[in-house]
Design an enzyme around this catalytic site. Structure first.
Site, PDB file in Angstrom:
ATOM      1  N   GLU A 206       1.053  -1.202   0.019  1.00  0.00           N
ATOM      2  CA  GLU A 206      -0.201  -0.160  -0.120  1.00  0.00           C
ATOM      3  C   GLU A 206       0.902   1.359  -0.136  1.00  0.00           C
ATOM      4  O   GLU A 206       1.833   1.317   0.684  1.00  0.00           O
ATOM      5  CB  GLU A 206      -0.786   0.131   1.247  1.00  0.00           C
ATOM      6  CG  GLU A 206      -1.932  -1.046   1.524  1.00  0.00           C
ATOM      7  CD  GLU A 206      -2.229  -0.953   2.926  1.00  0.00           C
ATOM      8  OE1 GLU A 206      -2.982  -0.143   3.390  1.00  0.00           O
ATOM      9  OE2 GLU A 206      -1.784  -1.848   3.661  1.00  0.00           O
ATOM     10  N   GLN A 242      -7.145   2.615  -1.158  1.00  0.00           N
ATOM     11  CA  GLN A 242      -7.620   3.931  -0.558  1.00  0.00           C
ATOM     12  C   GLN A 242      -7.055   5.061  -1.241  1.00  0.00           C
ATOM     13  O   GLN A 242      -7.575   6.012  -0.693  1.00  0.00           O
ATOM     14  CB  GLN A 242      -7.145   3.562   0.804  1.00  0.00           C
ATOM     15  CG  GLN A 242      -7.757   2.578   1.483  1.00  0.00           C
ATOM     16  CD  GLN A 242      -7.735   2.365   3.048  1.00  0.00           C
ATOM     17  OE1 GLN A 242      -7.229   3.685   3.815  1.00  0.00           O
ATOM     18  NE2 GLN A 242      -8.014   1.451   3.736  1.00  0.00           N
ATOM     19  N   ARG A 402      -7.734   6.970  12.311  1.00  0.00           N
ATOM     20  CA  ARG A 402      -7.863   7.016  10.910  1.00  0.00           C
ATOM     21  C   ARG A 402      -8.990   7.822  10.535  1.00  0.00           C
ATOM     22  O   ARG A 402      -9.890   7.698  10.635  1.00  0.00           O
ATOM     23  CB  ARG A 402      -7.899   5.639  10.350  1.00  0.00           C
ATOM     24  CG  ARG A 402      -7.857   5.565   8.793  1.00  0.00           C
ATOM     25  CD  ARG A 402      -7.563   4.292   8.312  1.00  0.00           C
ATOM     26  NE  ARG A 402      -8.944   3.488   8.456  1.00  0.00           N
ATOM     27  CZ  ARG A 402      -8.969   2.312   8.149  1.00  0.00           C
ATOM     28  NH1 ARG A 402      -7.927   1.730   7.202  1.00  0.00           N
ATOM     29  NH2 ARG A 402      -9.822   1.530   8.123  1.00  0.00           N
TER      30      ARG A 402
HETATM   31  C1  PLP Z   1      -5.281  -1.255   1.103  1.00  0.00           C
HETATM   32  C2  PLP Z   1      -6.256  -2.281   1.090  1.00  0.00           C
HETATM   33  N1  PLP Z   1      -6.499  -3.252   0.209  1.00  0.00           N
HETATM   34  C3  PLP Z   1      -7.304  -4.067   0.050  1.00  0.00           C
HETATM   35  C4  PLP Z   1      -8.568  -4.134   0.789  1.00  0.00           C
HETATM   36  C5  PLP Z   1      -9.505  -5.024   0.789  1.00  0.00           C
HETATM   37  O1  PLP Z   1     -10.427  -4.686   0.092  1.00  0.00           O
HETATM   38  P1  PLP Z   1     -11.944  -5.184   0.219  1.00  0.00           P
HETATM   39  O2  PLP Z   1     -12.406  -5.433   1.527  1.00  0.00           O
HETATM   40  O3  PLP Z   1     -12.798  -4.705  -1.006  1.00  0.00           O
HETATM   41  O4  PLP Z   1     -11.650  -6.950  -0.347  1.00  0.00           O
HETATM   42  C6  PLP Z   1      -8.611  -3.117   1.830  1.00  0.00           C
HETATM   43  C7  PLP Z   1      -9.613  -3.114   2.775  1.00  0.00           C
HETATM   44  O5  PLP Z   1      -9.753  -2.530   3.754  1.00  0.00           O
HETATM   45  C8  PLP Z   1      -7.334  -2.177   1.911  1.00  0.00           C
HETATM   46  O6  PLP Z   1      -7.526  -1.230   2.926  1.00  0.00           O
END
Ligand code: PLP
Length: 434
Positions: A206, A242, A402
């Site tokens: 991320e 995000q 957050r």
């Molecule tokens: C950075 C990130 N990637 C992936 C996900 C997973 O997404 P989903 O809950 O839509 O599968 C999240 C969920 O909070 C997230 O914050």
């Protein structure tokens, strides 16, 4: 009726780790959610970090209505016109040469697809992720998620590794204080090199580690990470669930960090609250994996309804200049949070980008011992006072609020939210003091 439904929720719903609120919820509009008693609560989390253009924006409602008149869902092999249109539009938002999209529904799915692409393209299978990361709950994405929820579900996918995250406030290798010099990456990759069978596929990250406590890596982190990935024959996958589409004031965080990943996964902020995700890559990688027989055939791949919403979300971000709004309102919010830090010793750190902020609570600023009790109490008190706020609690790492409201939030609403935080913090500190 309300009490019956509350009883039904207890009787018929699986508890999945959700927060427990006193009432059920009925509606949401802009930055406000309303519960079954009619009480309005200010939403500082954009739902589940999705509703960047505000809840139930008229453009989203119109797109859903329009899809209702045209097509909601088709045979997965049929490409709806609106999906082709979104593919072309999304390419304009992505850093070149990323331009080919696979449209899915959830963030976890978009990461599963990204990892499958990386494995097929490289022929390897080893995947590295950062400590504190969260990529989803499926087998692949869940294997490389380290923020929480790993225990009790059996083995993860073989070949998954973790390297320490670049947390300057709370260095995981106890090396830096306040400025990350990248030692965490060097140490982590050395450990990986020792363990690796030489079959690397991807490093997934991320750009701002969100569930792990709003950790913003140093400016050159991702350029270095990409170089290190390529040295090992691995691809860099950025999970921009995000951060993409204005949240931090840019089209993508890749643009912010001056890096182009090999594959980008986007989700939450593309659908604005409707399940829409995409895995985006270059012509070159797409052609290679296609030749190797790439499949990712789901019931809702290329569905027209979410695609129509995605187009509406992107058009709204442009029409309402929401990237600039994130920069301006983000600076305003940061200044107000910095003031709060001056007032409350318990706020150890204020960090983030645009309208994605983290506020870390500590027992004292020197030891930086996390104050989880204060975090829990304050979050509860915020809700009582009319603010929905999310605390990230990692026992070993920190208690971090957050804060990520819709980009459409007004300054008056931001003020209202920060005033509630202030009050909730004072009340909670008083309560703890006895
Ligand atoms: C950075 C990130 N990637 C992936 C996900 C997973 O997404 P989903 O809950 O839509 O599968 C999240 C969920 O909070 C997230 O914050």
């Amino acid at each position: 009726m309300t009490d019956d439904l509350k009883a039904a929720a207890q009787e018929y719903l699986v508890r999945y780790g959700s927060d427990s609120f006193p009432n059920l919820f009925t509606s949401a509009k802009g930055s406000i959610v309303t519960d079954s008693t009619g009480r309005e609560v200010l939403d500082f989390t954009s739902g589940q970090m999705c509703a960047t253009i505000g809840h139930n924006h008229p453009a989203i409602v119109a797109a859903i209505e329009d899809a209702g008149k045209k097509a909601v869902h088709l045979f997965s092999g049929m490409i709806p016109e609106v999906v082709a249109e979104l593919g072309a539009k999304l390419a304009g938002w992505m850093p070149a040469p990323l331009k080919k999209s696979l449209f899915l529904n959830t963030g976890g799915e978009s990461n599963e697809a990204a990892l499958r692409m990386a494995k097929l393209h490289t022929g390897g299978h080893e995947v590295i992720a950062l400590g504190g990361s969260w990529h989803g709950t499926g087998a692949g994405a869940g294997s490389v998620s380290y923020a929480s929820d790993r225990k009790g579900y059996g083995p993860t996918i073989p070949g998954t590794y973790v390297i320490p995250e670049p947390n300057a406030y709370r260095c995981p290798i106890e090396h830096c204080r306040d400025a990350c010099d990248g030692a965490c990456m060097r140490v982590g990759l050395n450990m990986f090199d020792m363990a690796s069978r030489g079959e690397g596929a991807a490093i997934i990250a991320e750009p701002i580690i969100s569930a792990g406590g709003i950790i913003v890596p140093p400016d050159d982190y991702f350029v270095n990470l990409k170089r290190e990935a390529h040295k090992r024959g691995m691809l860099l996958v950025l999970d921009e669930a995000q951060t993409a589409f204005g949240r931090i004031g840019k089209k993508t965080a890749a643009e912010h960090f001056g890096v182009v990943p090999d594959i980008m996964a986007v989700s939450k902020t593309l659908g604005g609250g409707v399940p829409l995700a995409a895995t985006v890559t270059s012509d070159e990688i797409e052609a290679d994996i296609h030749d190797k027989g790439f499949t990712f055939y789901t019931s809702h791949v290329s569905d027209p309804l979410p695609a129509a919403v995605g187009l509406a979300v992107l058009a709204t971000i442009e029409a309402e200049d929401l990237m600039a709004a994130a920069v301006e309102k983000g600076a305003y919010l940061r200044a107000r949070l910095n003031d709060l830090q001056q007032k409350h010793e318990a706020i150890g750190d204020v960090r983030g980008e645009g309208l994605m902020m983290g506020v870390e609570l500590v027992k004292d600023r020197e030891s930086r011992q996390p104050d989880h009790e204060l975090g829990a109490l304050t979050t509860e008190r915020c809700f009582e006072l009319g603010l929905s706020m999310n605390i990230r609690r990692r026992p070993e790492r920190g208690a971090v609020w957050r804060i990520a409201p819709p980009l459409t939030i007004t300054k008056a609403e931001l003020d209202q939210g920060v005033d509630i935080l202030d009050q909730a913090l004072s009340d909670s500190l008083n309560k703890l003091a006895g």
